[in-house]
Motif scaffolding. Structure first.
Motif: not given
Length: 257
Positions: A84, A90, A95, A100, A121-122
């Motif tokens: 991140k 991000a 984020v 996410r 993490g998306c």
């Protein structure tokens, strides 16, 4: 720009590669060719071997090949070090430590930005409209999932062959629409690197990029992110809510009301 696609199926090819090649031939309604080298610059030849789909083309009258891979080269290096704190995308996506967003990557291309977003993490749904690019991307994604290197990341990536222009207005269930239209031609004399030149031979120019942004802004999705070359004009003369600037490019962020 490439105008015709064909497929070469080597006589010695064995299962399951033969089955995959025949299925691709049928799915894309491709003609067969007896040679895996393209005959001219407007013709490209698919070949599938050892689980890898590649496309043979002529670039500057020299035979060359294009395939996508999520594990190798620059994209693999970047993905292994993603966090991140070191990825401007991000910030562009919004984020946060406990948030996410679900992203629609409406111009998936080689899938590289989608991979980085998944590494963050998306969950990412990728749309790609160009037939050859979609086939190469689907193969790269399948190999990435089978490799087991990062199964959690692989499970966050989804691919569909769609023309985003027809779908973004009604996009629902997403937190972000991400647009990365083809960068304009450089005015400088330096050649765009080989891979991107091949990509442009397949995809052409994104002449409807303005229309794509306007459609996204009509959707219920609250955040639109557009990747642009640094110094390039905004799409559709629409001023973003804010921008995030890197050395060679920027993200135009639209908070969609």
């Amino acid at each position: 720009m490439i105008e015709s696609l064909v497929i070469y199926i080597a006589p010695e090819i064995k299962e399951p590669d033969r089955g995959f090649a025949l299925n691709l031939k049928q799915a894309l309604d491709l003609e067969s060719t007896s040679d895996n080298e393209p005959s001219d610059s407007k013709r490209a030849v698919f070949e599938y071997a050892d689980g890898i789909l590649c496309l043979h083309l002529l670039l500057d009258n020299k035979p060359t090949s294009l395939s996508f891979d999520f594990d190798d080269g620059e994209v693999g290096y970047r993905a292994r070090r993603v966090s991140k704190s070191n990825e401007l995308v991000a910030r562009a996506l919004g984020v946060k430590p406990n948030y996410r967003p679900k992203v629609l990557d409406a111009t998936a291309g080689m899938g590289r930005d989608s991979l980085i977003m998944a590494m963050l993490g998306c969950n990412v749904v990728m749309y790609e409209r160009q037939v050859a690019i979609h086939a190469l991307l689907a193969n790269a994604l399948e190999r990435f999932k089978l490799s087991g290197h990062n199964q959690q990341v692989a499970e966050r990536l989804f691919l569909a062959q769609n023309d985003s222009k027809e779908f973004v207005k009604g996009a629902e269930g997403f937190d972000v629409i991400y647009l990365d239209p083809m960068f304009p031609e450089r005015k400088k004399s330096a050649l765009v690197k080989k891979e991107m030149r091949l990509f442009k031979m397949l995809a052409g120019e994104d002449k409807d990029a303005d229309e794509l942004l306007l459609g996204a802004l009509q959707s219920p999705v609250p955040r639109i992110v557009v990747k642009r070359p640094k110094g390039a004009p905004v799409l559709a003369n629409k001023k973003p809510s804010h921008e995030i600037v890197a050395k060679k490019f920027r993200y135009d962020v639209y908070l969609n009301s």
